[in-house]
Design a protein around this motif. Sequence first.
Motif, PDB file in Angstrom:
ATOM      1  N   GLU A  41      -0.555 102.929   9.379  1.00  0.00           N
ATOM      2  CA  GLU A  41      -0.660 102.447   7.987  1.00  0.00           C
ATOM      3  C   GLU A  41      -2.083 101.997   7.665  1.00  0.00           C
ATOM      4  O   GLU A  41      -2.497 101.998   6.512  1.00  0.00           O
ATOM      5  N   GLN A  42      -2.829 101.625   8.699  1.00  0.00           N
ATOM      6  CA  GLN A  42      -4.206 101.154   8.493  1.00  0.00           C
ATOM      7  C   GLN A  42      -5.189 102.291   8.222  1.00  0.00           C
ATOM      8  O   GLN A  42      -6.354 102.048   7.968  1.00  0.00           O
ATOM      9  N   LYS A  43      -4.718 103.531   8.286  1.00  0.00           N
ATOM     10  CA  LYS A  43      -5.662 104.656   8.176  1.00  0.00           C
ATOM     11  C   LYS A  43      -6.263 104.821   6.771  1.00  0.00           C
ATOM     12  O   LYS A  43      -7.192 105.591   6.582  1.00  0.00           O
ATOM     13  N   GLY A  44      -5.724 104.143   5.782  1.00  0.00           N
ATOM     14  CA  GLY A  44      -6.384 104.137   4.474  1.00  0.00           C
ATOM     15  C   GLY A  44      -5.812 105.110   3.461  1.00  0.00           C
ATOM     16  O   GLY A  44      -5.046 106.006   3.778  1.00  0.00           O
ATOM     17  N   LYS A  45      -6.246 104.897   2.208  1.00  0.00           N
ATOM     18  CA  LYS A  45      -5.665 105.598   1.065  1.00  0.00           C
ATOM     19  C   LYS A  45      -5.948 107.107   1.067  1.00  0.00           C
ATOM     20  O   LYS A  45      -5.062 107.911   0.769  1.00  0.00           O
ATOM     21  N   THR A  46      -7.180 107.463   1.436  1.00  0.00           N
ATOM     22  CA  THR A  46      -7.546 108.894   1.419  1.00  0.00           C
ATOM     23  C   THR A  46      -6.703 109.656   2.443  1.00  0.00           C
ATOM     24  O   THR A  46      -6.180 110.741   2.161  1.00  0.00           O
ATOM     25  N   TYR A  47      -6.554 109.055   3.636  1.00  0.00           N
ATOM     26  CA  TYR A  47      -5.749 109.683   4.688  1.00  0.00           C
ATOM     27  C   TYR A  47      -4.305 109.866   4.185  1.00  0.00           C
ATOM     28  O   TYR A  47      -3.730 110.945   4.304  1.00  0.00           O
ATOM     29  N   HIS A  48      -3.746 108.801   3.590  1.00  0.00           N
ATOM     30  CA  HIS A  48      -2.341 108.868   3.176  1.00  0.00           C
ATOM     31  C   HIS A  48      -2.131 109.805   1.978  1.00  0.00           C
ATOM     32  O   HIS A  48      -1.062 110.398   1.837  1.00  0.00           O
ATOM     33  N   ALA A  49      -3.170 109.963   1.152  1.00  0.00           N
ATOM     34  CA  ALA A  49      -3.075 110.952   0.060  1.00  0.00           C
ATOM     35  C   ALA A  49      -3.001 112.352   0.665  1.00  0.00           C
ATOM     36  O   ALA A  49      -2.245 113.215   0.210  1.00  0.00           O
ATOM     37  N   LYS A  50      -3.760 112.565   1.732  1.00  0.00           N
ATOM     38  CA  LYS A  50      -3.737 113.873   2.407  1.00  0.00           C
ATOM     39  C   LYS A  50      -2.390 114.104   3.089  1.00  0.00           C
ATOM     40  O   LYS A  50      -1.895 115.225   3.147  1.00  0.00           O
ATOM     41  N   VAL A  51      -1.805 113.025   3.631  1.00  0.00           N
ATOM     42  CA  VAL A  51      -0.489 113.155   4.273  1.00  0.00           C
ATOM     43  C   VAL A  51       0.507 113.714   3.253  1.00  0.00           C
ATOM     44  O   VAL A  51       1.251 114.663   3.538  1.00  0.00           O
ATOM     45  N   ARG A  52       0.479 113.138   2.060  1.00  0.00           N
ATOM     46  CA  ARG A  52       1.411 113.598   1.016  1.00  0.00           C
ATOM     47  C   ARG A  52       1.164 115.081   0.701  1.00  0.00           C
ATOM     48  O   ARG A  52       2.101 115.880   0.635  1.00  0.00           O
ATOM     49  N   ASP A  53      -0.105 115.452   0.524  1.00  0.00           N
ATOM     50  CA  ASP A  53      -0.449 116.859   0.251  1.00  0.00           C
ATOM     51  C   ASP A  53       0.027 117.748   1.400  1.00  0.00           C
ATOM     52  O   ASP A  53       0.513 118.856   1.177  1.00  0.00           O
ATOM     53  N   GLY A  54      -0.141 117.251   2.629  1.00  0.00           N
ATOM     54  CA  GLY A  54       0.260 118.023   3.804  1.00  0.00           C
ATOM     55  C   GLY A  54       1.760 118.300   3.805  1.00  0.00           C
ATOM     56  O   GLY A  54       2.195 119.423   4.082  1.00  0.00           O
ATOM     57  N   PHE A  55       2.547 117.288   3.459  1.00  0.00           N
ATOM     58  CA  PHE A  55       4.006 117.479   3.386  1.00  0.00           C
ATOM     59  C   PHE A  55       4.363 118.539   2.332  1.00  0.00           C
ATOM     60  O   PHE A  55       5.203 119.404   2.561  1.00  0.00           O
ATOM     61  N   LEU A  56       3.710 118.435   1.158  1.00  0.00           N
ATOM     62  CA  LEU A  56       4.047 119.362   0.068  1.00  0.00           C
ATOM     63  C   LEU A  56       3.642 120.792   0.439  1.00  0.00           C
ATOM     64  O   LEU A  56       4.396 121.738   0.197  1.00  0.00           O
ATOM     65  N   LYS A  57       2.474 120.912   1.047  1.00  0.00           N
ATOM     66  CA  LYS A  57       1.991 122.232   1.464  1.00  0.00           C
ATOM     67  C   LYS A  57       2.963 122.858   2.475  1.00  0.00           C
ATOM     68  O   LYS A  57       3.341 124.008   2.363  1.00  0.00           O
ATOM     69  N   LEU A  58       3.359 122.057   3.459  1.00  0.00           N
ATOM     70  CA  LEU A  58       4.267 122.544   4.496  1.00  0.00           C
ATOM     71  C   LEU A  58       5.615 122.936   3.889  1.00  0.00           C
ATOM     72  O   LEU A  58       6.136 124.013   4.153  1.00  0.00           O
ATOM     73  N   ALA A  59       6.155 122.045   3.056  1.00  0.00           N
ATOM     74  CA  ALA A  59       7.506 122.248   2.512  1.00  0.00           C
ATOM     75  C   ALA A  59       7.561 123.450   1.576  1.00  0.00           C
ATOM     76  O   ALA A  59       8.563 124.165   1.538  1.00  0.00           O
ATOM     77  N   ARG A  60       6.468 123.687   0.839  1.00  0.00           N
ATOM     78  CA  ARG A  60       6.483 124.787  -0.137  1.00  0.00           C
ATOM     79  C   ARG A  60       6.429 126.146   0.528  1.00  0.00           C
ATOM     80  O   ARG A  60       6.915 127.117  -0.014  1.00  0.00           O
TER      81      ARG A  60
END
Length: 206
Positions: A158-177
């Motif tokens: 959780e400490q990895k920061g906002k930019t990292y977590h924004a990428k996590v969300r993009d990564g999930f969407l990319k994978l799922a699509r």
Amino acid sequence: MKNKFAGKFIVLDGPDGCGKTTQSELLTKWLENSGVKTASFRDPGGTAVGEQIRQILLNPEHAAMSERAELLLYMAARAQLWKEKISPALEMGKCVVLDRWLSSTCAYQGYAGGLGIENVIKLATDCLERVWPDLTIVLDIDLDVSARRLSSTPDRMEQKGKTYHAKVRDGFLKLARGRENFTIVNVSGSIEAVGEKVIETVNKKF
Ligand code: TMP
């Protein structure tokens, strides 16, 4: 009803704060109330070895951990969980509900961490007896909403920061699509409303 879920492997996944733990519990309860023998676990965790690895991974004192060490630890916990818990449960004909799985490694270490989604999948193919579940539900959440849900004492991830977590969300969407057996469920709405969407998705799939 009982038969259609027997031996099925279902994963709920998504960014931190998306509510997947609550939704996994609700889905498990619904399956059990419907007479389906169910087993549910969290990844990383669910075994003595896995819970120890989880502590190493989430401990903020381990700030020096490299992306590759992180990747291998998540995969090690998962290999143990499969062997000790998931595989026997599926063989007994239970429906297995998992809170996170390889999809998380793809989104966090693969996409946000920069190791590459395809490289993560390649490693998983070598390390795991089974790579993909029958269904992965990705719970998608607005980043500002998920940030408000995080604990006041953030763990190492959780400490990895906002930019990292924004990428996590993009990564999930990319994978799922791009992949079979993935569904994205938007979590705007009450816990109950999201729970109904999850049950509807699962019912439609099997
Ligand atoms: P949890 O508390 O949501 O169960 O997950 C623990 C943390 O580990 C969370 O921040 C997501 C992260 N994680 C990864 O980075 N890679 C993985 O493969 C998994 C399963 C979890």
